[in-house]
Structure formats: structure tokens, C-alpha cells
Design a protein around this motif. Structure first.
Motif, mmCIF file in Angstrom:
data_model
loop_
_atom_site.group_PDB
_atom_site.id
_atom_site.type_symbol
_atom_site.label_atom_id
_atom_site.label_comp_id
_atom_site.label_asym_id
_atom_site.label_seq_id
_atom_site.Cartn_x
_atom_site.Cartn_y
_atom_site.Cartn_z
ATOM 1 N N VAL A 114 0.852 -1.190 0.000
ATOM 2 C CA VAL A 114 0.000 0.000 0.000
ATOM 3 C C VAL A 114 0.887 1.239 0.000
ATOM 4 C CG1 VAL A 114 -1.953 -1.090 1.158
ATOM 5 C CG2 VAL A 114 -0.236 0.065 2.518
ATOM 6 N N GLY A 115 0.397 2.283 -0.636
ATOM 7 C CA GLY A 115 1.130 3.534 -0.691
ATOM 8 C C GLY A 115 0.800 4.419 0.498
ATOM 9 N N ARG A 116 1.277 5.620 0.448
ATOM 10 C CA ARG A 116 1.043 6.590 1.516
ATOM 11 C C ARG A 116 -0.427 7.004 1.514
ATOM 12 N NH1 ARG A 116 4.393 10.145 4.341
ATOM 13 N NH2 ARG A 116 6.150 9.396 3.120
ATOM 14 N N CYS A 117 -0.998 7.087 2.690
ATOM 15 C CA CYS A 117 -2.386 7.522 2.836
ATOM 16 C C CYS A 117 -2.423 9.017 3.109
ATOM 17 C CB CYS A 117 -3.060 6.771 3.977
ATOM 18 S SG CYS A 117 -3.182 4.999 3.697
ATOM 19 N N VAL A 139 -7.917 -4.164 3.505
ATOM 20 C CA VAL A 139 -6.677 -4.893 3.223
ATOM 21 C C VAL A 139 -6.212 -5.685 4.449
ATOM 22 C CG1 VAL A 139 -4.299 -4.717 2.391
ATOM 23 C CG2 VAL A 139 -6.031 -3.144 1.514
ATOM 24 N N ALA A 140 -6.013 -5.005 5.570
ATOM 25 C CA ALA A 140 -5.449 -5.673 6.753
ATOM 26 C C ALA A 140 -6.378 -6.740 7.322
ATOM 27 C CB ALA A 140 -5.111 -4.637 7.823
ATOM 28 N N PHE A 141 -7.648 -6.404 7.542
ATOM 29 C CA PHE A 141 -8.574 -7.395 8.078
ATOM 30 C C PHE A 141 -8.730 -8.570 7.119
ATOM 31 C CE2 PHE A 141 -9.644 -4.588 11.470
ATOM 32 C CZ PHE A 141 -10.295 -5.351 12.425
ATOM 33 N N LYS A 142 -8.775 -8.283 5.837
ATOM 34 C CA LYS A 142 -8.905 -9.348 4.834
ATOM 35 C C LYS A 142 -7.654 -10.234 4.842
ATOM 36 C CE LYS A 142 -11.039 -11.246 1.319
ATOM 37 N NZ LYS A 142 -12.232 -12.024 1.521
ATOM 38 N N MET A 143 -6.488 -9.610 4.940
ATOM 39 C CA MET A 143 -5.226 -10.326 4.890
ATOM 40 C C MET A 143 -5.038 -11.236 6.109
ATOM 41 S SD MET A 143 -1.356 -8.740 4.665
ATOM 42 C CE MET A 143 -1.675 -7.861 3.147
ATOM 43 N N TYR A 144 -5.371 -10.749 7.290
ATOM 44 C CA TYR A 144 -5.057 -11.490 8.505
ATOM 45 C C TYR A 144 -6.238 -12.246 9.115
ATOM 46 C CZ TYR A 144 -0.637 -9.092 8.242
ATOM 47 O OH TYR A 144 0.572 -8.634 7.809
ATOM 48 N N LEU A 145 -7.463 -11.786 8.895
ATOM 49 C CA LEU A 145 -8.620 -12.459 9.493
ATOM 50 C C LEU A 145 -9.595 -13.018 8.460
ATOM 51 C CD1 LEU A 145 -9.412 -10.072 12.478
ATOM 52 C CD2 LEU A 145 -8.307 -12.309 12.567
#
Length: 181
Positions: A65-68, A81-87
Motif C-alpha cells: 500500500v502507498g502513503r495515505c 486490506v489488513a482485516f482481509k489479509m489477517y482475518l
């Protein structure tokens, strides 16, 4: 002998059911070790914070991911992204105030409570999944974003949804993130 340069690092995945059951055993042991729910909640948050400070590096390396540029963009990255990736889930995101620094992640399904029917007797103020709040807070802090992360609603406590509130404590410096022309 050196490793070939073209090999990618291997990521070992743990069985989801094993992880969920192990987490349940951890919470059960903490309930035995601590009399007060607040102490269990603090310990889970502290553990999550430690995980989040380390997990953010893996997340940034694997997600690309780029800069927000806004809090809403950050919260969308966490959810999509994060929840999908890890949970393996994608919570929905809502903004909770006009200054656009408070958001809610609404989890239709919480994998950590898959085998939990109700909170233990006498533990009504236990935040069973407080580990998630610590993980989010720790990860955000490692990218220099102070945030207050708490459970607003929990299905285990009889609410209709599970909702995690994220309130960013510092205002993003818009000038700092603008591209130079």
C-alpha cells in the motif's frame, strides 16, 4: 552456500480453527489469573499492542500500500486490506463525526468468537476481542498515528453488531503529505 536471489520468503499459515481455539484458551486462562475484567482487558490490549507493533512491518511489506492522505483512507486500508489479509473478513467503515477523525469498523462476522456462545458468568465487562484493539493501536502508532481504539458494540454482550471505534488523536498535517510539483 547462499540462497538463490529469486526465491520468495515462505509464509506459513496457521489453521484458523487452531488459532481461534488457542485464543479462547488464552482468554480463559487470563480470566482465571485476573479477578477483574478490566485487568484482563488491559492485558489483552497490551498483548495486541505488541503484536501490532511487529505486524505492521509484515503488512507494509506484503500489501504494497502507498502513503495515505486522510484518516478515511487509512481506515479503509485497515478494513479492506489488513482485516482481509489477517482475518479473512472485510468490515464496513462508517465515519462518526464531522471532523472526520472518528470511524467505526463494523464486523458482520468476527472469527475470534466463532466457537464462543456467550461471555463467562460474572464477566459482563470483559472485552473478549480486546486484542484486536491493541493490534490496531500498536500498528497505527508504529506509523506515527496516535489513536484511541475501543469496542463500541459487541455481539457477545447482546448488541446487534460488533463495532470497533477508531478515533485519531492528532490531526494529519496535510502540507506534509502533498506531492511536490
Amino acid at each position: 552456500m547462499s540462497r538463490p536471489a529469486h526465491r520468495r520468503p515462505e509464509y506459513h499459515k496457521i489453521n484458523k480453527d487452531l488459532f481461534v481455539l488457542t485464543y479462547g484458551a488464552l482468554v480463559a486462562q487470563l480470566c482465571k489469573d485476573y479477578e477483574k475484567d478490566e485487568d484482563v482487558n488491559k492485558y489483552l490490549d497490551k498483548m495486541g499492542y505488541g503484536i501490532g507493533t511487529r505486524l505492521v512491518e509484515d503488512f507494509l511489506a506484503r500489501s504494497c500500500v502507498g502513503r495515505c492522505h486522510s484518516y478515511s483512507e487509512i481506515t479503509d486500508i485497515i478494513a479492506q486490506v489488513a482485516f482481509k489479509m489477517y482475518l479473512g473478513i472485510t468490515p464496513s467503515v462508517t465515519c462518526n463525526n464531522s471532523s472526520r477523525n472518528a470511524f467505526s469498523l463494523i464486523l458482520d462476522k468476527n472469527p475470534l468468537v466463532e466457537f464462543v456462545e456467550e461471555l463467562p458468568a460474572g464477566r459482563s465487562s470483559l472485552c473478549y476481542c480486546n486484542l484486536l484493539c491493541g493490534i490496531i493501536r500498536g500498528a497505527l502508532e508504529m506509523v506515527h498515528l496516535a489513536a484511541d481504539v475501543t469496542f463500541l458494540q459487541d455481539r457477545l454482550k447482546g448488541d446487534s453488531v460488533t463495532e470497533i471505534g477508531i478515533t485519531f488523536l492528532k490531526k494529519l498535517d496535510e502540507k506534509k503529505y502533498r506531492r511536490k510539483k
